[in-house]
Design an enzyme around this catalytic site. Sequence first.
Site, short mmCIF file in Angstrom:
data_model
loop_
_atom_site.label_atom_id
_atom_site.label_comp_id
_atom_site.label_asym_id
_atom_site.label_seq_id
_atom_site.Cartn_x
_atom_site.Cartn_y
_atom_site.Cartn_z
N ILE A 145 -3.83 -5.88 5.95
CA ILE A 145 -3.81 -7.32 6.22
C ILE A 145 -5.23 -7.87 6.19
O ILE A 145 -5.50 -8.95 5.65
CB ILE A 145 -3.14 -7.60 7.57
N ASN A 146 -6.17 -7.12 6.78
CA ASN A 146 -7.57 -7.53 6.77
C ASN A 146 -8.07 -7.70 5.33
O ASN A 146 -8.69 -8.72 5.00
CB ASN A 146 -8.40 -6.47 7.49
N ASP A 174 -5.40 -19.94 20.39
CA ASP A 174 -6.07 -20.67 21.47
C ASP A 174 -7.53 -20.96 21.17
O ASP A 174 -8.23 -21.56 21.99
CB ASP A 174 -5.95 -19.91 22.79
N SER A 204 -4.28 -14.95 22.96
CA SER A 204 -3.41 -15.72 22.09
C SER A 204 -4.11 -15.86 20.75
O SER A 204 -5.33 -16.01 20.69
CB SER A 204 -3.15 -17.12 22.69
N THR A 245 -0.13 2.71 9.70
CA THR A 245 -0.25 3.56 10.89
C THR A 245 -0.45 2.72 12.13
O THR A 245 0.16 2.95 13.17
CB THR A 245 -1.44 4.53 10.72
N GLY A 273 -0.83 -1.66 7.10
CA GLY A 273 -1.26 -1.79 8.49
C GLY A 273 -2.27 -2.90 8.65
O GLY A 273 -2.45 -3.76 7.77
N ASN A 329 0.87 -1.18 0.00
CA ASN A 329 0.00 0.00 0.00
C ASN A 329 0.90 1.22 0.00
O ASN A 329 1.55 1.51 1.01
CB ASN A 329 -0.90 -0.02 1.23
N PRO A 330 0.99 1.99 -1.09
CA PRO A 330 1.97 3.07 -1.19
C PRO A 330 1.71 4.26 -0.27
O PRO A 330 2.60 5.08 -0.05
CB PRO A 330 1.88 3.50 -2.66
N GLU A 351 -11.06 -0.69 9.77
CA GLU A 351 -11.88 -0.42 8.60
C GLU A 351 -13.36 -0.47 9.00
O GLU A 351 -13.72 -1.07 10.01
CB GLU A 351 -11.60 -1.45 7.50
#
Length: 293
Positions: free
Chosen positions: A69-70, A214, A211, A92, A65, A9-10, A271
Site C-alpha cells: 500500500i505504501n 483527525d 484516527s 504479512t 500488505g 503482489n504474488p 519498508e
Amino acid sequence: MKKIRLIYNPVAGDATFKNRLDTVIKNFQKAGYIVAPYRLMGANDMDNALSEIDEKYEAIAISGGDGSINNLVNAMKKHGIDLPIGIFPFGTSNDFAAHMRIPRNIIKCCEIITTGEILEVDTGVVNGHYFVNVCSAGLLADVAYKTDIGMKNSLGKIAYYLRGFEEIPNLRPIRMKMEYDDKVIEDDLYLFLVLNGSSAGGFPRLAPYASVYDGLLDVIAIKAANITNIINLIIKVLRGEHVGDPNIYHFQTDNLKISSDEAFESDIDGERGPILPLDIRVEKKNLKVFIPR
C-alpha cells in the site's frame, strides 16, 4: 462499464492471492467493472503498474500488505493520480487495513470496493516520502525487512516476533531529540513510533485514540529502562495497557522533527525509510480509501 486496475503482489503474505484471481475478477465483473490486472514483478514495479491509468479508470485495487500500500500511495502521488483505492489485505502485516475494518476475505473485500463508502484519510509524510500507517526507528523497527521472506510466507506475523526475540540481546538505548509544537524532548530511547492508525506489527492497540482523519499523528516512544521494566512494558503493550506508563512518551501532533547524533535508518510501513534526522508532518484527507458501510 467502469474500469478498475487490480495490482497484486504474488509473494505477499502466504502468497495465495494469485490463486483467487478468478474469484476476484468474477465478482468485479458482476458489479459492472472491467478488470485490468497487473502482477508486480519487483519492488520498483509500481510505476509500470500505474503507467496505463487514465480517465477511464474509476478505482485501483491493491493486494498485499502495508508495504505494498505504501508503494502504491507514493507512486500515485508521484504521478498525480487521485483515484480511490480498495485493499485486499493479503500481506504479512495488514495494520492499516485492520484499522479500517477491512477483513481478510476475498468476497467481502470485493463487496467493500464495489458497494462500500469512500473515506478521505490522512497520510504521514517523512522527508518527502508518504506513509499510511507508521514511521518508526530504534529497537525492532527494522524487523519487518530483516525477516526472511520464506519465514514470513510460512509463519506470517509469528516470523516477526521470532526475529524480534533474536534482536533483544542487542537492546541499546539511543539518544534522540523530538521537537513538536514548540516542545522539545531529549532522552535515551529504545524505540519510537509515529502512527497514523492505531496498530503496528500486529499489536492492535498501540495508539488506542488514533484516527486516520483527525489531522494528527500519535507518537509513542519507549524510554531507556532496566530489563525488568521493559518486560513488564511488553506485557502491557500486548494487553493495550501501556498508555500512561512512566516509561513511555505519548502525545499527538501534526508535525515532528526527530534527530540523533547517531545515523540510523527508519522504517516506514514495514519498508526501509530515510536515515535520521526526520521531518514528519500530516497531509490531511489526501487519500481516498474504500471502507465497509
